[in-house]
Design a protein around this motif. Structure first.
Motif, short mmCIF file in Angstrom:
data_model
loop_
_atom_site.label_atom_id
_atom_site.label_comp_id
_atom_site.label_asym_id
_atom_site.label_seq_id
_atom_site.Cartn_x
_atom_site.Cartn_y
_atom_site.Cartn_z
N SER A 64 -77.15 111.22 1.65
CA SER A 64 -78.84 112.26 2.27
C SER A 64 -78.66 113.07 3.44
CB SER A 64 -79.62 110.99 3.37
OG SER A 64 -79.47 110.29 4.74
N LEU A 65 -79.17 113.81 3.82
CA LEU A 65 -79.30 115.05 4.73
C LEU A 65 -79.47 114.52 6.20
CD1 LEU A 65 -78.42 118.15 5.25
CD2 LEU A 65 -80.64 118.72 4.30
N LYS A 66 -79.15 114.40 7.23
CA LYS A 66 -79.84 114.62 7.99
C LYS A 66 -80.19 115.86 9.36
CE LYS A 66 -79.82 109.72 7.84
NZ LYS A 66 -80.93 108.93 7.27
N LYS A 67 -81.17 115.97 9.77
CA LYS A 67 -80.76 116.80 10.75
C LYS A 67 -81.14 116.31 12.01
CE LYS A 67 -81.49 120.31 9.20
NZ LYS A 67 -80.20 121.16 8.95
N MET A 68 -80.33 116.76 13.12
CA MET A 68 -80.50 116.20 14.31
C MET A 68 -81.15 117.35 15.31
SD MET A 68 -78.71 113.44 14.94
CE MET A 68 -77.65 113.55 16.33
N VAL A 69 -81.87 117.00 15.84
CA VAL A 69 -82.90 117.68 17.39
C VAL A 69 -81.82 118.02 18.34
CG1 VAL A 69 -84.07 118.07 18.37
CG2 VAL A 69 -84.85 116.19 16.90
N LEU A 70 -81.62 119.48 18.41
CA LEU A 70 -80.49 119.97 19.45
C LEU A 70 -81.08 119.60 20.70
CD1 LEU A 70 -79.68 122.66 17.63
CD2 LEU A 70 -78.45 120.93 17.77
N GLY A 71 -81.48 118.12 20.65
CA GLY A 71 -81.46 117.66 22.34
C GLY A 71 -80.34 117.08 23.22
N LYS A 72 -80.40 115.92 23.93
CA LYS A 72 -79.62 115.87 24.93
C LYS A 72 -78.93 114.11 24.32
CE LYS A 72 -81.38 118.46 28.57
NZ LYS A 72 -79.87 119.47 28.78
N LEU A 73 -77.60 113.99 24.62
CA LEU A 73 -76.82 113.41 24.69
C LEU A 73 -76.02 112.93 25.58
CD1 LEU A 73 -74.68 114.67 21.65
CD2 LEU A 73 -76.11 112.83 21.01
N LEU A 74 -75.80 111.16 25.64
CA LEU A 74 -74.59 110.76 27.24
C LEU A 74 -73.75 111.01 25.98
CD1 LEU A 74 -76.63 107.91 28.42
CD2 LEU A 74 -76.55 110.49 29.24
N SER A 75 -72.17 111.18 26.31
CA SER A 75 -71.22 111.06 25.39
C SER A 75 -70.18 111.18 26.49
CB SER A 75 -71.07 112.91 25.41
OG SER A 75 -70.12 113.03 24.60
N VAL A 76 -69.46 110.15 25.62
CA VAL A 76 -68.30 109.24 26.50
C VAL A 76 -66.84 109.11 25.36
CG1 VAL A 76 -67.18 106.84 27.26
CG2 VAL A 76 -70.19 107.26 27.42
N SER A 77 -65.77 109.98 26.42
CA SER A 77 -64.32 110.00 25.28
C SER A 77 -63.48 109.21 26.19
CB SER A 77 -63.86 111.79 25.71
OG SER A 77 -64.94 112.75 24.79
N VAL A 78 -63.50 108.27 24.42
CA VAL A 78 -61.97 106.92 25.42
C VAL A 78 -60.78 107.36 23.85
CG1 VAL A 78 -64.53 105.39 26.32
CG2 VAL A 78 -63.36 105.49 23.59
N THR A 79 -60.25 106.51 24.83
CA THR A 79 -58.43 106.15 23.90
C THR A 79 -58.33 104.59 23.80
OG1 THR A 79 -57.75 108.86 24.41
CG2 THR A 79 -56.15 106.89 23.38
N GLY A 80 -58.82 104.09 22.54
CA GLY A 80 -58.77 102.68 22.77
C GLY A 80 -58.86 102.57 21.70
N ASP A 81 -59.08 100.84 21.41
CA ASP A 81 -59.71 100.18 19.76
C ASP A 81 -60.76 99.73 19.52
OD1 ASP A 81 -59.75 98.39 22.39
OD2 ASP A 81 -58.06 97.48 21.30
N ALA A 82 -60.99 99.40 18.70
CA ALA A 82 -62.52 98.95 18.89
C ALA A 82 -63.38 98.38 19.83
CB ALA A 82 -62.49 98.37 17.44
N ALA A 83 -61.64 97.80 20.78
CA ALA A 83 -62.53 96.92 22.00
C ALA A 83 -63.09 97.38 22.74
CB ALA A 83 -61.96 95.51 22.75
N THR A 84 -62.39 99.00 23.35
CA THR A 84 -62.69 99.54 23.70
C THR A 84 -63.63 100.54 23.94
OG1 THR A 84 -59.87 100.07 24.37
CG2 THR A 84 -61.64 101.86 24.69
N VAL A 85 -64.29 100.85 21.98
CA VAL A 85 -65.11 102.15 21.78
C VAL A 85 -66.37 100.86 22.86
CG1 VAL A 85 -66.36 102.58 20.27
CG2 VAL A 85 -64.40 102.73 20.27
N ASN A 86 -66.51 99.15 21.83
CA ASN A 86 -67.76 98.11 21.97
C ASN A 86 -67.59 98.39 24.08
OD1 ASN A 86 -67.73 98.18 19.38
ND2 ASN A 86 -66.38 96.20 19.33
N ASN A 87 -66.85 98.39 24.35
CA ASN A 87 -66.82 98.18 26.27
C ASN A 87 -67.78 99.71 25.99
OD1 ASN A 87 -66.07 95.66 26.30
ND2 ASN A 87 -63.99 96.53 26.79
N ALA A 88 -67.60 100.61 25.71
CA ALA A 88 -68.00 102.37 26.63
C ALA A 88 -69.10 102.40 25.72
CB ALA A 88 -67.25 103.07 25.82
N LEU A 89 -69.30 101.63 24.59
CA LEU A 89 -71.23 101.47 24.41
C LEU A 89 -72.18 100.39 24.73
CD1 LEU A 89 -70.61 101.08 20.33
CD2 LEU A 89 -71.73 102.51 20.96
N LEU A 90 -71.34 99.28 25.99
CA LEU A 90 -71.86 98.91 25.72
C LEU A 90 -72.71 99.52 27.91
CD1 LEU A 90 -73.20 96.10 27.02
CD2 LEU A 90 -70.74 94.72 27.61
#
Length: 299
Positions: A230-256
């Protein structure tokens, strides 16, 4: 000679009277500092007392003895004496909090010398606690200090995505995720499309038996798609962005942490969050070296 003795006696008497009149029997030591973060977020951060070493001044010795809802009991060690100190976090406004501390010393000794010594010691305690409060205020005034991650507000960069969705019985393995990525890459190539950025992944458990998995790849311009793509069209709005280095647990903690940030700041999300796999997990065996970017669309 008598005049000199009388004068010295008068000065001594007046000095003693000044000590008794000006130095109170109870020495109260307290301080407060405004923090530009909400009280719930600062409470949550300060209650993680294991992380206090990240901001505690090295020239101070403070240990935690207990915690309650929004107060933390501690002991300051100074000149081999342990002084109980209570730290608290209260609301200033919905967007700000106040971190404070308070302790006290009895100063009922009849000796004026002892009273002055106690007063000077109270000043030393005040200086130590002011130093600690300043360090705590600076740390919890930052987003990273409160949430553990450097959450940045930015803008959506990629407006066109090719996506592939699946509902699986359990959390997908890396092999399954990269199979989906490979299918997307093959379809993009078959339509003479051009990949613009790294793959984006969302994995959401729907219930005990179903896990929604969506993988998308940004492309430079729209191409022809047909199911299962499917083709997804993103609205060019605002994002909260976090850059991390680490495993899946680190990513999940950043999401939380990002989700907590949304709630604390009373923001809403118009779309699902996603994780950009900046590192190819199939080529890098060390999960602690995986680079990822968490993006959370927000209003």
């Amino acid at each position: 000679m008598r005049k000199i003795v009388f004068l010295l006696s008068t000065i001594l008497l007046l000095g003693m009277m000044a000590v008794y009149l000006l130095i109170p029997k109870l020495l109260t030591i307290k301080g407060s500092q405004l923090v530009n973060q909400s009280a719930p977020s600062v409470i949550r951060g300060m209650m993680q007392t294991a992380k206090w070493s990240e901001w505690m001044p090295k020239e101070t010795t403070l240990s935690v003895t207990g915690t309650m809802v929004a107060t933390i009991q501690t002991e300051l060690t100074l000149d081999a004496i342990n002084i109980p100190v209570e730290f608290s976090i209260i609301d200033d406004t919905s967007a700000n909090a106040i971190i404070g501390f308070e302790t006290s010393m009895e100063n009922t000794n009849w000796s004026p010398i002892a009273k002055v010594q106690n007063y000077l010691f109270a000043k030393k305690i005040q200086a130590q606690l002011d130093l600690i409060l300043s360090a705590a205020g600076n740390y919890y005034n930052s987003i990273k200090g409160v949430y553990g991650f450097d959450i940045q507000e930015t803008n959506v960069q990629d407006s066109s995505l090719i996506a592939l969705d699946q509902v699986l019985a359990d959390t997908p393995t890396l092999f399954q995720v990269y199979e989906m990525i490979a299918q997307l890459e093959q379809h993009i190539a078959s339509q003479n499309g051009k990949v613009k950025n790294d793959p984006m992944v969302n994995i959401t458990r729907i219930n005990e038996d179903e896990v929604f998995t969506q993988v998308a790849i940004p492309i430079e311009k729209d191409i022809l798609v047909k199911p299962p793509f499917s083709l997804k069209k993103m609205v060019l709005g605002k994002l909260l962005s976090v850059s991390v280095t680490g495993d899946a647990a680190t990513v999940n903690n950043a999401l939380l942490a990002t989700k907590q940030y949304l709630g604390d700041k009373q923001r809403t999300s118009p779309a699902i969050p996603y994780v950009i796999y900046n590192t190819n997990r199939m080529k890098e065996p060390d999960a602690q070296k995986w680079k990822s970017t968490i993006n959370y669309p927000v209003f």
